[in-house]
Scaffold this motif. Structure first.
Motif, short mmCIF file in Angstrom:
data_model
loop_
_atom_site.label_atom_id
_atom_site.label_comp_id
_atom_site.label_asym_id
_atom_site.label_seq_id
_atom_site.Cartn_x
_atom_site.Cartn_y
_atom_site.Cartn_z
N PHE A 186 -82.79 43.41 10.76
CA PHE A 186 -82.13 43.53 9.46
C PHE A 186 -82.35 44.95 8.92
O PHE A 186 -83.40 45.55 9.15
CB PHE A 186 -82.72 42.49 8.51
N LEU A 187 -81.35 45.49 8.25
CA LEU A 187 -81.43 46.81 7.61
C LEU A 187 -81.55 47.95 8.62
O LEU A 187 -82.29 48.91 8.41
CB LEU A 187 -82.61 46.87 6.62
N LYS A 188 -80.81 47.87 9.70
CA LYS A 188 -80.85 48.93 10.71
C LYS A 188 -80.41 50.27 10.14
O LYS A 188 -81.02 51.31 10.41
CB LYS A 188 -79.97 48.56 11.91
N LEU A 190 -80.56 51.37 7.08
CA LEU A 190 -81.58 51.93 6.19
C LEU A 190 -82.68 52.61 6.97
O LEU A 190 -83.11 53.73 6.63
CB LEU A 190 -82.15 50.82 5.31
N GLY A 216 -85.54 48.49 12.29
CA GLY A 216 -85.12 47.46 11.35
C GLY A 216 -86.22 46.43 11.13
O GLY A 216 -87.29 46.50 11.73
#
Length: 373
Positions: A186-188, A190, A216
Motif C-alpha cells: 500500500f502507498l507505493k 508515496l 510500500g
C-alpha cells in the motif's frame, strides 16, 4: 445497563474514584509502560544497528503486525470470558486449505481464499457452540480443536501430494483480483516520492537502482491496523461492546439483563477464527507456500500479548489498544534482540518473565477493581 469499561464511565465495583486509581486500572497502562521501556532500551543499545532506519522499522513492524492480528481476536474473546487455543493450528490449517484448493485442485485463488474463510469461521462457530451448549471450558474444547486441526493439516497434504509443504501459490495468484488484498503493498507512490527526496534509503545500483528500500506498506500491516481500529470501536463505542464486557464479567447477571451471552461468545469465537485466517492468508501470500508446521505456539503468543495489554484472565476487562501494544512489544523485542546482537533464544526467556510480571500486575488490578484483599 453495562458500561464498556471502568475507566470510561465508572464501574460500581471500583472502590475509589481518584484520578490516580483510575489511571492505575486503565487496561492500556501496562502496555504503554512496556512500550516506552522497550523502545528506550533498544534506542540505547541498537540505535547504530539499522533497527530504526526504514528497512529496520519495516522488519519489526511486520512481526508486530502478525502478533497484532491474532491479539485482536484473542483479546475480544478473552474479555468475553473464553479462550481459543486452536488459533495456532487454525493458521496452519487455513494456509494448507488455500494451497490445496488452488494449487492441487485448480480452483481460482480468490475462490480458495473465500472458501477457506467460510470453513475456518464455521469451525470457530462450532467451537463456540460446543462451549455454550455443553458448558465445557473453552480451554478443553479448543485444545481438542488444536490437535484435530493440526492432525488434518499434516494428514491432508501427505495423502494428496505426499509432502507437508505445498508451493506454487504465487503462480496461481498471478492476475487474481483478491491476492493483492492479502499479499500486496500500500502507498507505493508515496514511498517512491520519499525515496526521491532522500527521506528513506534507495538502492544505489543494480536493476532496482533509484527504487526505495521499502516500497510500500505490506497489506499485513494494513490488516493489523484495520482490525485494531475495528476491534477498538466495537468494544468501546457500541452496545455489542457492552455485551462483550458483560458476558465475561458476570454471564448470569448479563443474561438476566437481556444480554444474548451465548450469541456473543459464539460470534467472538468466529471472529478469532477470522483473524487467524487473515494471518494465514497473508502468510501464504508472503511465502508463496503453505506448511504443516505454520502457526505453532501462536495461540500462546497471542494470549501473552493480550495479557501484557492489560486483559484479565478472568474476563470482563481489557482493551484492544492494550493488546495491540502488547503485540508491538513482542515484535520490537523479538527483532530488537537480533539487531542488538543478543542470542535470539533469550526471546523465550523474555516471554516467560513478561508473562509472569503481567499476570501479577493484572491480579493486583483485579483486586483494586473488585475490592478484594
Amino acid at each position: 445497563m453495562f458500561d464498556t469499561a471502568a475507566k470510561q464511565q465508572g464501574d460500581e465495583r471500583v472502590k475509589s474514584r481518584s484520578r490516580f486509581r483510575e489511571a492505575l486500572i486503565s487496561p492500556e497502562l501496562g502496555g504503554i509502560c512496556g512500550t516506552v521501556l522497550v523502545f528506550t532500551v533498544f534506542l540505547l543499545t541498537a540505535h547504530d544497528s539499522g533497527m530504526f532506519n526504514a528497512a529496520g522499522v519495516l522488519n519489526w513492524s511486520v512481526v508486530s503486525a502478525q502478533f497484532m492480528i491474532l491479539a485482536v481476536g484473542a483479546c475480544l474473546l478473552m474479555i468475553a470470558g473464553e479462550f481459543d487455543l486452536s488459533i495456532g493450528s487454525m493458521i496452519g490449517f487455513a494456509g494448507m486449505t488455500i494451497a490445496i484448493l488452488s494449487v492441487n485442485m485448480g480452483w481460482p485463488l480468490w475462490a480458495a481464499i473465500l472458501a477457506t474463510f467460510v470453513i475456518c469461521v464455521a469451525i470457530g462457530a462450532l467451537n463456540g457452540w460446543i462451549c455454550v451448549r455443553t458448558g465445557l471450558p473453552s480451554f478443553i474444547v479448543t485444545l481438542a480443536s488444536l490437535f484435530i486441526l493440526r492432525g488434518f493439516t499434516i494428514f491432508l497434504p501427505q495423502t494428496l501430494v505426499n509432502k507437508t509443504i505445498i508451493g506454487g501459490v504465487l503462480d496461481v495468484a498471478d492476475g487474481d483480483w483478491l491476492a493483492p488484498v492479502f499479499g500486496g503493498t500500500f502507498l507505493k507512490g508515496l514511498f517512491q516520492w520519499l525515496g526521491d527526496i532522500g527521506l528513506i534509503e534507495t538502492f544505489s545500483q543494480g536493476v532496482n537502482k533509484g527504487k526505495p528500500v521499502v516500497d510500500g506498506v505490506p497489506m499485513l500491516i494494513v490488516w493489523a491496523l484495520g482490525l485494531v481500529l475495528f476491534g477498538h470501536i466495537l468494544l468501546t463505542k457500541t452496545r455489542f461492546g457492552n455485551w462483550i464486557f458483560a458476558s465475561g464479567g458476570d454471564a448470569e447477571s448479563a443474561r438476566n439483563s437481556g444480554v444474548p451471552v451465548n450469541r456473543v461468545k459464539i460470534l467472538m469465537f468466529m471472529f478469532t477464527a477470522f483473524c487467524a485466517t487473515v494471518f494465514a492468508t497473508c502468510q501464504v501470500m508472503e511465502f508463496g507456500s503453505a506448511g504443516a508446521d505454520r502457526g505453532v505456539l501462536k495461540e500462546f503468543e497471542a494470549i501473552i500479548a493480550v495479557v501484557i495489554g492489560g486483559a484479565l484472565l478472568t474476563g470482563g476487562y481489557g482493551s484492544v489498544l492494550g493488546a495491540a501494544l502488547g503485540a508491538l512489544i513482542f515484535g520490537v523485542v523479538q527483532q530488537g534482540l537480533f539487531f542488538a546482537g543478543v542470542e535470539s533464544s533469550l526471546f523465550r526467556v523474555f516471554l516467560g518473565i513478561i508473562l509472569l510480571f503481567a499476570v501479577v500486575l493484572n491480579t493486583y488490578i483485579r483486586r483494586i477493581i473488585t475490592g478484594e484483599k
